[in-house]
Motif scaffolding. Structure first.
Motif, PDB file in Angstrom:
ATOM      1  N   LEU A  57       4.484   1.273   1.615  1.00  0.00           N
ATOM      2  CA  LEU A  57       5.559   1.753   0.749  1.00  0.00           C
ATOM      3  C   LEU A  57       5.430   3.262   0.570  1.00  0.00           C
ATOM      4  O   LEU A  57       4.325   3.807   0.651  1.00  0.00           O
ATOM      5  N   PRO A  58       6.532   3.947   0.279  1.00  0.00           N
ATOM      6  CA  PRO A  58       6.440   5.388   0.012  1.00  0.00           C
ATOM      7  C   PRO A  58       5.719   5.673  -1.306  1.00  0.00           C
ATOM      8  O   PRO A  58       5.198   6.773  -1.508  1.00  0.00           O
ATOM      9  N   CYS A  59       5.674   4.676  -2.177  1.00  0.00           N
ATOM     10  CA  CYS A  59       4.987   4.789  -3.476  1.00  0.00           C
ATOM     11  C   CYS A  59       4.987   3.388  -4.074  1.00  0.00           C
ATOM     12  O   CYS A  59       5.955   2.642  -3.899  1.00  0.00           O
ATOM     13  N   THR A  60       3.938   3.028  -4.788  1.00  0.00           N
ATOM     14  CA  THR A  60       3.929   1.689  -5.396  1.00  0.00           C
ATOM     15  C   THR A  60       4.997   1.560  -6.479  1.00  0.00           C
ATOM     16  O   THR A  60       5.321   0.452  -6.904  1.00  0.00           O
ATOM     17  N   GLY A  61       5.527   2.688  -6.922  1.00  0.00           N
ATOM     18  CA  GLY A  61       6.603   2.645  -7.907  1.00  0.00           C
ATOM     19  C   GLY A  61       7.860   1.982  -7.363  1.00  0.00           C
ATOM     20  O   GLY A  61       8.752   1.618  -8.127  1.00  0.00           O
ATOM     21  N   GLY A  91       4.848   6.606 -10.562  1.00  0.00           N
ATOM     22  CA  GLY A  91       5.110   5.387  -9.796  1.00  0.00           C
ATOM     23  C   GLY A  91       3.998   4.371  -9.921  1.00  0.00           C
ATOM     24  O   GLY A  91       4.240   3.172 -10.089  1.00  0.00           O
ATOM     25  N   ASN A  92       2.755   4.840  -9.844  1.00  0.00           N
ATOM     26  CA  ASN A  92       1.636   3.892  -9.924  1.00  0.00           C
ATOM     27  C   ASN A  92       1.481   3.308 -11.329  1.00  0.00           C
ATOM     28  O   ASN A  92       0.998   2.185 -11.482  1.00  0.00           O
ATOM     29  N   LEU A  93       1.916   4.065 -12.334  1.00  0.00           N
ATOM     30  CA  LEU A  93       1.851   3.525 -13.693  1.00  0.00           C
ATOM     31  C   LEU A  93       2.901   2.424 -13.876  1.00  0.00           C
ATOM     32  O   LEU A  93       2.643   1.395 -14.512  1.00  0.00           O
ATOM     33  N   ALA A  99       0.825  -1.212   0.000  1.00  0.00           N
ATOM     34  CA  ALA A  99       0.000   0.000   0.000  1.00  0.00           C
ATOM     35  C   ALA A  99       0.858   1.261   0.000  1.00  0.00           C
ATOM     36  O   ALA A  99       1.785   1.390   0.808  1.00  0.00           O
ATOM     37  N   CYS A 100       0.529   2.164  -0.889  1.00  0.00           N
ATOM     38  CA  CYS A 100       1.211   3.464  -0.921  1.00  0.00           C
ATOM     39  C   CYS A 100       0.844   4.248   0.335  1.00  0.00           C
ATOM     40  O   CYS A 100      -0.323   4.341   0.721  1.00  0.00           O
ATOM     41  N   HIS A 101       1.854   4.830   0.940  1.00  0.00           N
ATOM     42  CA  HIS A 101       1.678   5.612   2.156  1.00  0.00           C
ATOM     43  C   HIS A 101       0.695   6.766   1.967  1.00  0.00           C
ATOM     44  O   HIS A 101      -0.078   7.088   2.864  1.00  0.00           O
ATOM     45  N   TYR A 102       0.709   7.373   0.781  1.00  0.00           N
ATOM     46  CA  TYR A 102      -0.066   8.594   0.557  1.00  0.00           C
ATOM     47  C   TYR A 102      -1.548   8.347   0.289  1.00  0.00           C
ATOM     48  O   TYR A 102      -2.351   9.263   0.418  1.00  0.00           O
ATOM     49  N   CYS A 103      -1.884   7.136  -0.137  1.00  0.00           N
ATOM     50  CA  CYS A 103      -3.282   6.942  -0.521  1.00  0.00           C
ATOM     51  C   CYS A 103      -3.879   5.686   0.134  1.00  0.00           C
ATOM     52  O   CYS A 103      -4.655   5.791   1.082  1.00  0.00           O
ATOM     53  N   ALA A 104      -3.487   4.500  -0.343  1.00  0.00           N
ATOM     54  CA  ALA A 104      -4.144   3.280   0.122  1.00  0.00           C
ATOM     55  C   ALA A 104      -3.922   3.055   1.616  1.00  0.00           C
ATOM     56  O   ALA A 104      -4.829   2.599   2.318  1.00  0.00           O
ATOM     57  N   GLU A 138      -2.261  11.080 -10.006  1.00  0.00           N
ATOM     58  CA  GLU A 138      -2.111  11.707  -8.686  1.00  0.00           C
ATOM     59  C   GLU A 138      -0.954  11.128  -7.881  1.00  0.00           C
ATOM     60  O   GLU A 138      -0.829  11.388  -6.683  1.00  0.00           O
ATOM     61  N   CYS A 139      -0.120  10.321  -8.519  1.00  0.00           N
ATOM     62  CA  CYS A 139       1.043   9.765  -7.819  1.00  0.00           C
ATOM     63  C   CYS A 139       1.974  10.907  -7.415  1.00  0.00           C
ATOM     64  O   CYS A 139       2.266  11.792  -8.226  1.00  0.00           O
ATOM     65  N   HIS A 140       2.450  10.895  -6.184  1.00  0.00           N
ATOM     66  CA  HIS A 140       3.338  11.947  -5.690  1.00  0.00           C
ATOM     67  C   HIS A 140       4.706  11.889  -6.366  1.00  0.00           C
ATOM     68  O   HIS A 140       5.493  12.818  -6.239  1.00  0.00           O
ATOM     69  N   PHE A 141       4.972  10.788  -7.020  1.00  0.00           N
ATOM     70  CA  PHE A 141       6.229  10.660  -7.756  1.00  0.00           C
ATOM     71  C   PHE A 141       5.933  10.541  -9.257  1.00  0.00           C
ATOM     72  O   PHE A 141       6.679   9.923  -9.994  1.00  0.00           O
ATOM     73  N   LEU A 142       4.827  11.108  -9.645  1.00  0.00           N
ATOM     74  CA  LEU A 142       4.377  11.268 -11.029  1.00  0.00           C
ATOM     75  C   LEU A 142       3.912   9.964 -11.687  1.00  0.00           C
ATOM     76  O   LEU A 142       2.747   9.856 -12.061  1.00  0.00           O
ATOM     77  N   ALA A 164      -1.725  -1.333  -4.061  1.00  0.00           N
ATOM     78  CA  ALA A 164      -2.773  -0.316  -3.987  1.00  0.00           C
ATOM     79  C   ALA A 164      -2.099   1.040  -3.986  1.00  0.00           C
ATOM     80  O   ALA A 164      -1.417   1.401  -3.029  1.00  0.00           O
ATOM     81  N   GLY A 165      -2.260   1.744  -5.091  1.00  0.00           N
ATOM     82  CA  GLY A 165      -1.582   3.024  -5.251  1.00  0.00           C
ATOM     83  C   GLY A 165      -2.546   4.174  -5.435  1.00  0.00           C
ATOM     84  O   GLY A 165      -3.768   3.991  -5.459  1.00  0.00           O
ATOM     85  N   CYS A 166      -1.970   5.352  -5.587  1.00  0.00           N
ATOM     86  CA  CYS A 166      -2.774   6.559  -5.785  1.00  0.00           C
ATOM     87  C   CYS A 166      -3.543   6.459  -7.107  1.00  0.00           C
ATOM     88  O   CYS A 166      -3.207   5.666  -7.979  1.00  0.00           O
ATOM     89  N   MET A 167      -4.552   7.300  -7.232  1.00  0.00           N
ATOM     90  CA  MET A 167      -5.296   7.369  -8.484  1.00  0.00           C
ATOM     91  C   MET A 167      -4.335   7.768  -9.603  1.00  0.00           C
ATOM     92  O   MET A 167      -3.383   8.522  -9.376  1.00  0.00           O
TER      93      MET A 167
HETATM   94 FE1  FES Z   1       1.063   6.854  -4.226  1.00  0.00          FE
HETATM   95 FE2  FES Z   1       3.020   6.901  -6.056  1.00  0.00          FE
HETATM   96  S1  FES Z   1       2.790   8.201  -4.353  1.00  0.00           S
HETATM   97  S2  FES Z   1       1.386   5.491  -5.849  1.00  0.00           S
END
Ligand code: FES
Length: 214
Positions: free
Chosen positions: A73-77, A110-112, A45-50, A104-108, A98-101
C-alpha cells in the motif's frame, strides 16, 4: 452447633481457585495444535517502510514463513475497516498491517488511523466470538529487515496456536480474494517504480505476492 455455623460462614471464598484455573486455561492453546498447519497470513505493508524492510530481509537472506503474503500500500492509512474484515471473511488465518514508525508516516497520520482501525476490528471480532488475535498492527522502519522477519515469525507462531480460520474455504485463496478487493488502493507491480521515493534507493523489485528468501 454454633461452632459449625461459624465455620460455614467463615469458609474462604472460592474466587482464588477460579482465577487460578482461568489463568491456566488462558495460557494453554485453545485448540489442539496441528503440526502440519501452515497459517496463511496477509500483510498490508506500507511501501515506504515495511515493504522496504521486507525487501531488505530478503536481501539479507533472513528467513520468515513462505505463507506470509504481502500486499503493498502507499500508506497503511489507505486501509479501511472493511478491508480488514474482508481479509478475515476471505479465510485468511491472520492479518496484519505494517506501517511506518509513529511520527514518521509520509502522510502524517496514516499509521495512526490504521492502528485505530485495527483496534476497532479487533473489538468487532471479539463481539462476534471470533479471535481478535488474528489481526494486529506493527510499526517498523525501512532499514529494519530483521524486525520484519521477527514480526513475521512471531505473528505466524501466534496464529499457529490459534489454529485455522473457521471461515477458510477449501480451494479458495484468501490472498487472491483480498488482492482483488483492494486493488484500487494497492500499489501494483508496474506502479511500484513511479511510486518509489525520489532518492537514490533502487526501486523494490519484488512483487506484491513476494515471499521470503528461499
Ligand atoms: Fe508508511 Fe503512512 S507512509 S504508514
Amino acid at each position: 452447633m454454633a461452632d459449625e455455623t461459624n465455620a460455614a460462614v467463615e469458609a474462604p471464598p472460592q474466587e482464588a481457585t477460579v482465577d487460578a484455573d482461568a489463568t491456566a486455561v488462558e495460557q494453554e492453546p485453545r485448540r489442539p495444535v496441528d503440526p502440519d498447519f501452515e497459517p496463511e497470513i496477509i500483510v498490508f505493508a506500507c511501501h515506504y517502510c515495511a515493504y522496504a524492510a521486507a525487501d531488505l530481509a530478503g536481501s539479507l537472506r533472513l528467513q520468515y514463513p513462505a505463507t506470509i503474503r504481502i500486499i503493498k500500500l502507499p500508506c497503511t492509512g489507505k486501509l479501511e475497516v472493511i478491508h480488514l474484515l474482508h481479509a478475515i471473511e476471505s479465510g485468511a488465518d491472520g492479518v496484519y498491517a505494517a506501517g511506518c514508525m509513529e511520527g514518521e508516516c509520509h502522510f502524517l497520520k496514516g499509521n495512526l488511523w490504521a492502528r485505530k482501525r485495527v483496534a476497532l476490528v479487533k473489538g468487532l471480532l471479539a463481539e462476534v466470538g471470533a479471535d481478535p488475535e488474528r489481526i494486529e498492527m506493527y510499526n517498523m522502519s525501512s532499514a529494519d529487515g530483521p524486525e520484519f522477519a521477527r514480526v513475521a515469525n512471531e505473528f505466524t507462531e501466534r496464529i499457529r496456536l490459534l489454529g485455522p480460520n473457521p471461515l477458510r474455504r477449501h480451494g479458495v485463496s484468501p490472498h487472491s480474494l483480498v488482492r482483488d478487493a483492494v486493488k484500487h488502493i494497492a500499489i501494483a507491480d508496474e506502479a511500484a517504480d513511479s511510486a518509489a521515493p525520489p532518492d537514490d534507493t533502487p526501486p523494490p523489485v519484488a512483487t506484491s505476492e513476494k515471499g521470503p528468501a528461499e
